[in-house]
Each structure stands twice: as structure tokens, then as C-alpha cells.
Design an enzyme around this catalytic site. Structure first.
Site, PDB file in Angstrom:
ATOM      1  N   GLY A 176      15.034   7.702 -36.387  1.00 49.74           N
ATOM      2  CA  GLY A 176      14.701   8.505 -35.220  1.00 49.74           C
ATOM      3  C   GLY A 176      15.492   8.113 -33.995  1.00 49.74           C
ATOM      4  CB  ALA A 177      16.878   4.894 -32.826  1.00 49.41           C
ATOM      5  N   GLY A 211       0.812  -1.207   0.000  1.00 52.45           N
ATOM      6  CA  GLY A 211       0.000   0.000   0.000  1.00 52.45           C
ATOM      7  C   GLY A 211       0.847   1.258   0.000  1.00 52.45           C
ATOM      8  N   GLY A 212       0.542   2.151   0.939  1.00 52.97           N
ATOM      9  CA  GLY A 212       1.243   3.431   1.019  1.00 52.97           C
ATOM     10  C   GLY A 212       2.735   3.279   1.208  1.00 52.97           C
TER      11      GLY A 212
END
Length: 521
Positions: free
Chosen positions: A411-412, A176-177
Site C-alpha cells: 500500500g505504501a 493560549g489563543g
């Protein structure tokens, strides 16, 4: 009858007794149970992390003020968390450690207030903060007050992000937290078998989804180090884990206003790298291990890899060049041919941002064939995830040097810290191929009709491939256009990198005035 006046020695005896009780815990058997699980106590962990005799504890005698559900009868000193500061390699470090023997390390109001105070002290002092996590989440008996305590921790984690190094060490089950604060910090370490992290535990998962899974299978160290990417490091025992935390701290500055600690280098700055000629195959389609290249270049072959088991097609590591810390981002041809994909982009983007936040220069070793194609990648959001790496590099103001080791396509190539997105020094080896795509793919696109209509398509394809490679992919094409500053002898890689970084050590760059950027989600 005359009252007995309490003597100073009696007061000191009382103080010693209280502090001993705080260290001993509420029940000697609780310590035995902790050790039987292969786990150390909070004080033992703190003493392993810090230099011997350097720990100064604060609020060791604090107790909670809650009542109801039997809490009023269980008011133990320290309230389940040990807080204070000491030194690691002589430099100040703040630390808090959950004490699983007290309420299972669960967080209540007083427990949280101790952590809040320590986090504020760390920020004010400009020193790293290490949390040793072994807690069962919010203290249910204290209700919403405990939840508010977590909120205060999260807010401070966020405010301190990029200001002081924050390191989380997971040493027990944290649900949890208790799992969210580590996720907000810079680095997460986990110990196998004893540490787990999850938002909802196995019982809840089975009740809601019907899936049966163990605690380790759901959120163990290897799961988070290799599958989810939540943890950067996983170790077999607490001792080796904490020793590696100490090593990481030796590579980080105390805060964002300082440079990482430099040290005298025994490895000559002008050492030649003859081995590199044999380590990297000339054939762009042959695999090799980029780790061997990094090992050959850096001081004494020593580097500290981050996220070694996750997104293995890209390498991120901290190392030293001539005694100065650098962050290395490198494509890994030995895994998925070194392509960029969703996880590799996220991993490298986070690392680049961390290095930039703490004034660590970046060296990018490029050998990338492109982004991984596929429906899963496109539907998974490769566009926005790839943009995270692009954003991180474009936003970085630290010294940046990139080196194209072999190939850099499409693009790489741009994303891997090319000249066009702001690298300070762009280098390449004579074996480099920088292009929109590989020669085979380019020829098939450009000359599709000619190849299809030819009497001998294979011969035409081979001729056009050779033509494209000769015209647009020769090693000096990018250099002729100023997109590469120099094509260097691979054997001089170490000395050229060191000279470039030395020149950039006084670099100063300002970002536009703004509240903050809006990075891709």
C-alpha cells in the site's frame, strides 16, 4: 490676548514626537529588558525581515479605548502591535509584529482590529502575510472583547488558507489563543530559548497533573520541531530565523493565482548525475541518505527542507529544477528504513497540500518498504493518518512526477503518488522493485505449506524467493503493464525530471464541483 496660531511646522513636530514615542515604547527600560533577553523590538524585527527602507507602517498612532483596572492611564501608541507592509526581494509582503514592551504584547480590542485590517489588506492585495509573534495571549483587563479579537484572527487565517501564504514566526512566549493562529498558518518558525508555544503553561500543568516541566521543556522550539510537529523550523537566533523566512518567501508565489517565482538557472538542465550510481546501494536492505540524492538532482545542490527534525523517515523539501520551484517528497532509508508511519504520513500530507494550494509541482522519490507494523501504529490510527497522504495526493492538481528509486512495496507504493492515484509521469530506475511485498515475505505466504512440508525448507524457500523475484519483481514488470511510463538511466534523472515538468507546466485539471472535500481526520 490673541491666541497663538499653530504653525504647520509645529504640527509636524507633534507628529514626529508621537511617532517617535510609538517606536520608543512606554519605557526605555522595557527596550533594555527586551534586548537583555536576547530579543529584538518589534520595529527591529520588521526591518530585518523586509528590504531596507521598504516598510510602510499603518495605524502607528492607534490607542485602545478600554477603561478599568488602570487601563485608562495606559494608552500607548500602537497598542502593542506594529502593522504594515514592505517588500522581500522586491515583492510585497504584509507583516505584523507584537510589541512585548506594551502589555507584554497581549491582544486587546484595538490591537486585534489592527491585525484584522492588515489581514484583510493582505487578502485583497494577494500578498503573503508574516506574523512576528511575541505576545502573552488575550489582554485579561479587556475580558471577552479580547477573546473576540482572537476569533476574528482565526476566521481570517482560515479564509486566507490556500489563498495567500501565511507564515508565523515565534519569537517569545505565546500561550493560549496566541498559539492557535500560528497553528492555522502554512509555516511556523521558532527561535530556541526565547520562543515557546503552549495552550496551558507549566504552572497550570503542575497544578492539574502534578508534572513539573520548564517552559522550553513544555513548548520550546526543539520540542515543537522534533516531537509535536507544530513547528517546521527552529533556529538559534532571530537574525538567522528571519533570513530563512526571507528565503522561504523567495520560493513561494504571492497568492494561489500565481506560479512560484522562476529564475535563470546556472546549473545546466542536461547535467548528468553520475554520482547517483554510487549513492544508492543495489541491495534493497542497505540504508543510504536520500538527502544526497536530492542534492545531486536539484539546481546547485540547494534545497530547503521542511520539518527536518520531525518524522525523519520522510523528507519534504522545496528546491529548484532548471530555475523552477518544485516540492520534493522522498522516503528516507536512513531513518526507520524509510517506512511510512503516522507522523510521516501527516508530515507529507500537509506538505503535498501546501504545494498544491500554491501551484508548486510535486516530485516524489520513492524507496519505501511499506507501512510500519505494530500495535501502537494501529491503535494510533495509522489507517486514517495514512489516508491523509493518500487523500492529499489524489486531491492535488499540480504537475506530479514520481520516480521509484529502488523499492516500492504494498500500500505504501500506491500512497507514494503511484500511477493509479494520478501521478502524471511515473518513472523508475532499473534497480526498482515494485510489488505487493518483498520477495521473502511473499514466498513465505504463497508457498507456506510447501516450505513447511519440504525435506529441506530453506532450499525450497530460497528457490521460491528467487522465482517470485524473477517473475513479479523484475524492473520492467510495472513498465510492461503501463504502470511506469519509462525506466530511465539514473544518470539522466535530472534532465528527465526537468523535461517532464516543462511538458506539464501548462497542465490544467479541475476537481469535481463541491463545497469542499471531507479529508480524513
Amino acid at each position: 490676548m490673541e491666541e497663538h496660531a499653530v504653525t504647520p511646522e509645529e504640527r509636524l513636530d507633534e507628529l514626529r514626537s508621537l511617532k517617535h514615542a510609538a517606536r520608543r515604547g512606554p519605557d526605555p527600560k522595557a527596550t533594555e529588558r527586551q534586548h537583555a533577553r536576547g530579543k529584538l523590538t518589534a520595529h527591529e524585527r520588521v526591518e530585518l525581515l523586509l528590504d531596507k527602507g521598504s516598510f510602510t507602517e499603518v495605524e502607528a498612532l492607534r490607542r485602545h479605548r478600554a477603561s478599568g483596572f488602570g487601563l485608562e492611564d495606559r494608552r500607548y501608541p500602537s497598542d502593542g502591535v506594529v502593522t504594515g507592509w514592505g517588500t522581500v526581494h522586491g515583492r510585497t509582503v504584509f507583516v505584523y509584529a507584537h510589541d512585548f514592551r506594551v502589555f507584554g504584547g497581549a491582544l486587546g480590542e484595538a490591537h486585534a482590529a489592527k491585525i484584522h485590517k492588515l489581514m484583510d489588506l493582505a487578502a485583497a492585495s494577494g500578498a503573503p502575510l508574516v506574523s512576528l509573534n511575541d505576545g502573552a495571549g488575550a489582554r485579561i483587563q479587556e475580558g471577552v472583547t479580547a477573546l473576540a479579537g482572537y476569533g476574528g484572527i482565526f476566521r481570517r487565517n482560515t479564509r486566507n488558507s490556500g489563498v495567500i501564504p501565511q507564515i508565523s514566526v515565534m519569537l517569545g512566549p505565546c500561550a493560549g489563543g496566541a498559539a492557535y493562529s500560528p497553528a492555522l498558518t502554512d509555516f511556523v518558525f521558532m527561535v530556541r530559548a526565547t520562543a515557546q508555544m503552549f495552550i496551558t503553561g507549566p504552572d497550570v500543568v503542575q497544578a492539574v497533573t502534578g508534572e513539573s516541566v520548564s517552559m522550553d521543556g513544555l513548548g520550546g522550539a526543539d520540542v515543537h520541531a522534533a516531537v509535536s510537529g507544530v513547528a517546521q523550523f527552529a533556529y538559534d537566533d532571530e537574525e538567522s530565523c528571519l533570513e530563512e523566512v526571507r528565503y522561504l518567501l523567495s520560493l513561494l508565489p504571492a497568492n494561489n493565482r500565481e506560479l512560484p517565482p522562476a529564475q535563470a538557472a546556472s546549473d545546466p538542465a542536461d547535467r548528468r548525475n553520475d554520482a547517483l550510481l554510487d549513492l544508492v546501494p543495489a541491495d534493497p536492505n542497505k540504508a543510504y541518505d536520500m538527502r544526497a540524492v536530492i542534492e545531486e538532482i536539484v539546481d546547485d545542490g540547494d534545497f530547503f527542507e521542511v520539518h527536518a527534525a520531525w518524522a525523519t523517515n520522510i523528507l519534504c523539501a522545496l528546491a529548484r529544477l532548471d530555475g523552477h520551484v518544485v516540492g520534493i517528497v522522498a522516503n528516507q532509508p536512513a531513518s526507520l528504513a524509510g517506512v511510512l508511519d503516522i507522523h510521516a504520513s501527516e508530515k507529507a500530507a500537509r506538505f503535498v497540500s501546501t504545494c498544491d494550494a500554491f501551484n508548486i509541482p510535486l516530485v516524489s522519490l520513492v524507496d519505501v518498504p511499506g507501512f510500519l507494523p505494530g500495535v501502537d501504529q494501529e491503535h494510533g490510527g495509522i489507517i486514517r493518518h495514512g489516508a491523509k497522504l493518500l487523500y492529499a495526493y489524489c486531491n492535488a492538481t499540480v504537475p506530479r512526477v514520481s520516480l521509484v528509486v529502488r523499492k516500492a512495496y504494498g500500500g505504501a507504493y500506491i500512497v507514494m503518488d503511484s500511477r493509479s492515484i494520478g501521478t502524471d509521469v511515473a518513472l523508475a530506475w532499473p534497480s526498482n522493485e515494485i510489488a505487493v511485498m518483498g520477495a521473502e515475505g511473499a514466498a513465505n505466504v504463497i508457498f507456506r505449506r510447501e516450505i513447511t512440508e519440504a525435506a529441506d525448507p530453506d532450499a525450497v524457500r530460497r528457490r521460491r524467493i528467487d522465482e517470485y523475484r524473477t517473475e513479479l519483481m523484475h524492473p520492467y514488470y510495472a513498465a510492461e503493464r503501463g504502470l511506469v511510463d519509462d525506466v530511465i538511466d539514473p544518470r539522466e534523472t535530472r534532465q528527465v525530471l526537468i523535461r517532464s515538468l516543462a511538458m506539464l507546466r501548462t497542465k490544467h485539471a479541475d476537481l469535481p464541483s463541491r463545497k469542499h472535500g471531507n479529508a480524513p481526520a
